[in-house]
Design a protein around this motif. Sequence first.
Motif, short mmCIF file in Angstrom:
data_model
loop_
_atom_site.label_atom_id
_atom_site.label_comp_id
_atom_site.label_asym_id
_atom_site.label_seq_id
_atom_site.Cartn_x
_atom_site.Cartn_y
_atom_site.Cartn_z
N ARG A 138 28.54 1.99 -53.66
CA ARG A 138 29.35 0.79 -53.82
C ARG A 138 30.78 1.11 -54.26
N ALA A 139 30.94 2.00 -55.22
CA ALA A 139 32.28 2.32 -55.71
C ALA A 139 33.11 2.98 -54.62
N THR A 140 32.48 3.86 -53.85
CA THR A 140 33.20 4.51 -52.75
C THR A 140 33.60 3.49 -51.69
N TRP A 141 32.69 2.59 -51.37
CA TRP A 141 33.01 1.54 -50.39
C TRP A 141 34.22 0.74 -50.83
N LEU A 142 34.26 0.36 -52.10
CA LEU A 142 35.36 -0.45 -52.60
C LEU A 142 36.68 0.30 -52.50
N MET A 143 36.68 1.58 -52.83
CA MET A 143 37.91 2.35 -52.76
C MET A 143 38.36 2.57 -51.31
N GLU A 144 37.40 2.75 -50.40
CA GLU A 144 37.75 3.02 -49.01
C GLU A 144 38.26 1.78 -48.28
N VAL A 145 37.71 0.62 -48.60
CA VAL A 145 38.11 -0.60 -47.88
C VAL A 145 39.20 -1.37 -48.60
N ALA A 146 39.66 -0.87 -49.74
CA ALA A 146 40.72 -1.55 -50.49
C ALA A 146 41.96 -1.82 -49.63
N PRO A 147 42.39 -0.86 -48.76
CA PRO A 147 43.56 -1.17 -47.91
C PRO A 147 43.33 -2.37 -47.00
N VAL A 148 42.10 -2.55 -46.51
CA VAL A 148 41.80 -3.71 -45.66
C VAL A 148 41.89 -4.99 -46.48
N MET A 149 41.35 -4.96 -47.68
CA MET A 149 41.38 -6.14 -48.54
C MET A 149 42.80 -6.53 -48.90
N ILE A 150 43.68 -5.56 -49.00
CA ILE A 150 45.08 -5.84 -49.32
C ILE A 150 45.84 -6.30 -48.07
N ALA A 151 45.58 -5.62 -46.94
CA ALA A 151 46.36 -5.89 -45.73
C ALA A 151 46.07 -7.27 -45.15
N LEU A 152 44.81 -7.69 -45.14
CA LEU A 152 44.46 -8.96 -44.50
C LEU A 152 45.22 -10.15 -45.10
N PRO A 153 45.22 -10.33 -46.43
CA PRO A 153 46.00 -11.46 -46.98
C PRO A 153 47.49 -11.34 -46.70
N VAL A 154 48.02 -10.11 -46.72
CA VAL A 154 49.45 -9.92 -46.45
C VAL A 154 49.78 -10.32 -45.01
N LEU A 155 48.93 -9.93 -44.07
CA LEU A 155 49.16 -10.27 -42.67
C LEU A 155 49.08 -11.78 -42.44
N VAL A 156 48.14 -12.42 -43.12
CA VAL A 156 48.02 -13.88 -43.00
C VAL A 156 49.26 -14.57 -43.58
N ALA A 157 49.70 -14.08 -44.75
CA ALA A 157 50.83 -14.71 -45.43
C ALA A 157 52.14 -14.55 -44.66
N THR A 158 52.26 -13.45 -43.93
CA THR A 158 53.53 -13.18 -43.23
C THR A 158 53.48 -13.53 -41.75
N ARG A 159 52.37 -14.10 -41.30
CA ARG A 159 52.19 -14.34 -39.86
C ARG A 159 53.28 -15.22 -39.27
N GLN A 160 53.70 -16.25 -39.97
CA GLN A 160 54.67 -17.19 -39.43
C GLN A 160 56.11 -16.68 -39.55
N ARG A 161 56.47 -16.13 -40.68
CA ARG A 161 57.86 -15.74 -40.87
C ARG A 161 58.15 -14.32 -40.39
N PHE A 162 57.14 -13.50 -40.24
CA PHE A 162 57.37 -12.13 -39.76
C PHE A 162 56.19 -11.68 -38.92
N PRO A 163 55.98 -12.30 -37.75
CA PRO A 163 54.86 -11.90 -36.88
C PRO A 163 55.11 -10.50 -36.32
N LEU A 164 54.06 -9.74 -36.20
CA LEU A 164 54.16 -8.39 -35.67
C LEU A 164 53.87 -8.39 -34.17
N THR A 165 54.14 -7.28 -33.53
CA THR A 165 53.81 -7.15 -32.11
C THR A 165 52.30 -7.09 -31.93
N THR A 166 51.87 -7.48 -30.74
CA THR A 166 50.44 -7.42 -30.44
C THR A 166 49.92 -5.99 -30.55
N LEU A 167 50.73 -5.03 -30.11
CA LEU A 167 50.34 -3.62 -30.22
C LEU A 167 50.05 -3.24 -31.66
#
Length: 209
Positions: free
Chosen positions: A33-62
């Motif tokens: 469990r501890a290893t899982w949390l450390m490994e997926v932490a970047p995903v947990m951080i990135a998803l909210p950031v991508l949602v929050a910035t989707r309208q004002r700073f959308p990224l390319t589809t690539l």
Amino acid sequence: MNPSTTPPNAPLSAAGLILVGLLALSGWHPYDRATWLMEVAPVMIALPVLVATRQRFPLTTLLYTCIFVHALVLMLGGAYTYARVPLGFALQDLLHLGRNPYDKIGHFFQGFAPVLINREILLRGHHVRGRKMLAFLSVCVVLAISATYEFIEWGAALALGQGADEFLGTQGDPWDTQSDMFFALIGALAALTLLSRLHDRQLQRLIPP
């Protein structure tokens, strides 16, 4: 910004929901469990950031696609731990390797996706004009990220002792840190070589001159 040039919301929303579902699945019964949390932490951080910035700073589809694939790599490594991912064992047998190489896939994508993120930010912010300097700085940031990740692994080893072995995934390799950074460099160079032109075309459609 012309709304017609931005990536459509429906596929992005679907991809986000898929990632959330797979994230939950990877954490249902992870090997550690501890290893899982450390490994997926970047995903947990990135998803909210991508949602929050989707309208004002959308990224390319690539870029969204590369981030999606990178997240899959991280979640699979977190569920099994990198040294135990079945895909890695299959590659180990196929290539006659002495260890499970899945962690090198993870570090390859640690360079592949982030170098395009760096490139997009530098281009859209007009921070760099020359193409050679753009590539150089994009790769430098990747290596800085890779080095920082190794610092985090070092800190985890000091804090957790033997409990950090699953997170480190060195599998007895004394040069694991150096090879991790080298694979991140290979990933960055591969992305720039293969995808720069496609990235430029999508940037032109996303933000017309």
